[in-house]
Design a protein around this motif. Structure first.
Motif, PDB file in Angstrom:
ATOM      1  N   VAL A 166       0.838  -1.319   0.033  1.00  0.00           N
ATOM      2  CA  VAL A 166       0.121   0.045   0.213  1.00  0.00           C
ATOM      3  C   VAL A 166       0.800   1.208  -0.055  1.00  0.00           C
ATOM      4  N   SER A 167       2.032   1.217   0.993  1.00  0.00           N
ATOM      5  CA  SER A 167       2.609   2.451   0.995  1.00  0.00           C
ATOM      6  C   SER A 167       3.348   2.734  -0.412  1.00  0.00           C
ATOM      7  N   THR A 168       3.701   1.849  -1.198  1.00  0.00           N
ATOM      8  CA  THR A 168       4.581   1.987  -2.629  1.00  0.00           C
ATOM      9  C   THR A 168       3.511   2.830  -3.272  1.00  0.00           C
ATOM     10  N   PHE A 169       2.274   2.168  -3.462  1.00  0.00           N
ATOM     11  CA  PHE A 169       1.379   3.062  -4.292  1.00  0.00           C
ATOM     12  C   PHE A 169       0.801   4.237  -3.893  1.00  0.00           C
ATOM     13  N   GLN A 170       0.516   4.437  -2.506  1.00  0.00           N
ATOM     14  CA  GLN A 170       0.359   5.750  -2.002  1.00  0.00           C
ATOM     15  C   GLN A 170       1.243   6.659  -2.621  1.00  0.00           C
ATOM     16  N   SER A 171       2.835   6.276  -2.552  1.00  0.00           N
ATOM     17  CA  SER A 171       3.619   7.370  -3.008  1.00  0.00           C
ATOM     18  C   SER A 171       3.649   7.541  -4.504  1.00  0.00           C
ATOM     19  N   CYS A 172       2.803   6.793  -5.188  1.00  0.00           N
ATOM     20  CA  CYS A 172       2.593   7.090  -6.441  1.00  0.00           C
ATOM     21  C   CYS A 172       1.125   7.885  -6.874  1.00  0.00           C
ATOM     22  N   GLY A 173       0.512   8.401  -5.638  1.00  0.00           N
ATOM     23  CA  GLY A 173      -0.730   9.012  -5.632  1.00  0.00           C
ATOM     24  C   GLY A 173      -2.114   8.329  -5.881  1.00  0.00           C
ATOM     25  N   PHE A 174      -1.860   6.939  -5.502  1.00  0.00           N
ATOM     26  CA  PHE A 174      -2.961   6.206  -5.351  1.00  0.00           C
ATOM     27  C   PHE A 174      -3.663   6.349  -3.786  1.00  0.00           C
ATOM     28  N   THR A 175      -5.064   6.229  -3.716  1.00  0.00           N
ATOM     29  CA  THR A 175      -5.739   6.527  -2.454  1.00  0.00           C
ATOM     30  C   THR A 175      -6.253   5.099  -2.067  1.00  0.00           C
ATOM     31  N   VAL A 176      -6.192   4.846  -0.554  1.00  0.00           N
ATOM     32  CA  VAL A 176      -6.537   3.619  -0.249  1.00  0.00           C
ATOM     33  C   VAL A 176      -8.279   3.787  -0.169  1.00  0.00           C
ATOM     34  N   ILE A 177      -8.977   2.982  -0.984  1.00  0.00           N
ATOM     35  CA  ILE A 177     -10.491   2.927  -1.042  1.00  0.00           C
ATOM     36  C   ILE A 177     -11.147   2.421   0.192  1.00  0.00           C
ATOM     37  N   GLU A 178     -10.676   1.063   0.584  1.00  0.00           N
ATOM     38  CA  GLU A 178     -11.068   0.207   1.866  1.00  0.00           C
ATOM     39  C   GLU A 178      -9.967  -0.911   1.758  1.00  0.00           C
ATOM     40  N   PRO A 179      -9.830  -1.340   3.091  1.00  0.00           N
ATOM     41  CA  PRO A 179      -9.449  -2.430   3.393  1.00  0.00           C
ATOM     42  C   PRO A 179     -10.105  -3.765   2.794  1.00  0.00           C
ATOM     43  N   ARG A 180      -9.195  -4.869   2.436  1.00  0.00           N
ATOM     44  CA  ARG A 180      -9.744  -6.046   1.658  1.00  0.00           C
ATOM     45  C   ARG A 180      -9.302  -7.203   2.392  1.00  0.00           C
ATOM     46  N   LEU A 181      -9.947  -8.284   2.424  1.00  0.00           N
ATOM     47  CA  LEU A 181      -9.275  -9.404   3.142  1.00  0.00           C
ATOM     48  C   LEU A 181      -8.603  -9.042   4.256  1.00  0.00           C
ATOM     49  N   GLN A 182      -7.763 -10.183   4.868  1.00  0.00           N
ATOM     50  CA  GLN A 182      -6.968  -9.899   6.288  1.00  0.00           C
ATOM     51  C   GLN A 182      -6.052  -8.759   6.163  1.00  0.00           C
TER      52      GLN A 182
END
Length: 192
Positions: A166-182
């Protein structure tokens, strides 16, 4: 200083992909086919058949992902494309569409791999940025991924996962929409 070159896969890229993925394809002999087949199709394929399947797609001109090179040597891969091209996502709880989504307008990142000797130098971010550029050029509305959720430092994550963090994608401007699975999350970047 090393230079990164990032490019969408073309039919001439099979030797580079094969060289990067050998000997094991890279995650448990997957050859980036896990999401490209139904569960039944995948169960009927051995590693050699998965390799041949990816090779056939590449050599036929199917644009199956983005390759990264360091000083001309294959160093990283991101499996990405229109969501509709990944049959395994249809039943995935991690990739369940949101209400109102048009699956034909959303691209999915299904695999992120950087060769061990090139990790920790920014290659994953360069590959994600390359995937975003390609999706934008193809007029996608959004690009999403289903990475390991590393935001909680005490949560265990699968270090061998091919989904990215997640942190790598966030550094590329992605937003966390929601947690999924565990231990996973849906992340998305709007391209409109």
């Amino acid at each position: 200083m090393s230079t990164f070159d990032i490019s969408v896969v073309g039919p001439e890229d099979w030797p580079a992909i094969s060289g990067l993925f050998e000997p094991k394809g890279p995650v448990e002999n997957c050859w980036c086919t896990y999401f490209r087949m139904t569960a039944k199709e995948r169960a009927a394929c051995d590693p050699t058949e998965r390799k041949d399947r990816l090779r056939g797609l590449v050599e036929a001109g199917e644009r199956v992902g983005v390759l990264g090179f360091v000083d001309g040597v294959p160093a990283g891969w991101i499996g990405v494309g229109p969501r509709q091209g990944f049959p395994r996502l249809r039943g995935s709880r991690a990739a369940k569409p949101l209400p109102g989504d048009d699956p034909e307008r959303i691209w999915s990142v299904v695999c992120l791999y950087v060769a061990r000797e090139h990790r920790g130098r920014g290659m994953a971010k360069a590959l994600i940025d390359g995937a975003v550029r390609w999706a934008r050029d193809e007029k996608a509305d959004a690009i999403e991924a289903y990475p390991e959720d590393d935001r909680d430092p005490v949560a265990g994550i699968d270090r061998s996962s091919f989904h990215g963090r997640v942190s790598t994608f966030q550094s590329c401007g992605f937003t966390v929409i929601e947690p999924r699975l565990q231990r996973r999350a849906l992340v998305r970047k709007d391209l409109r």
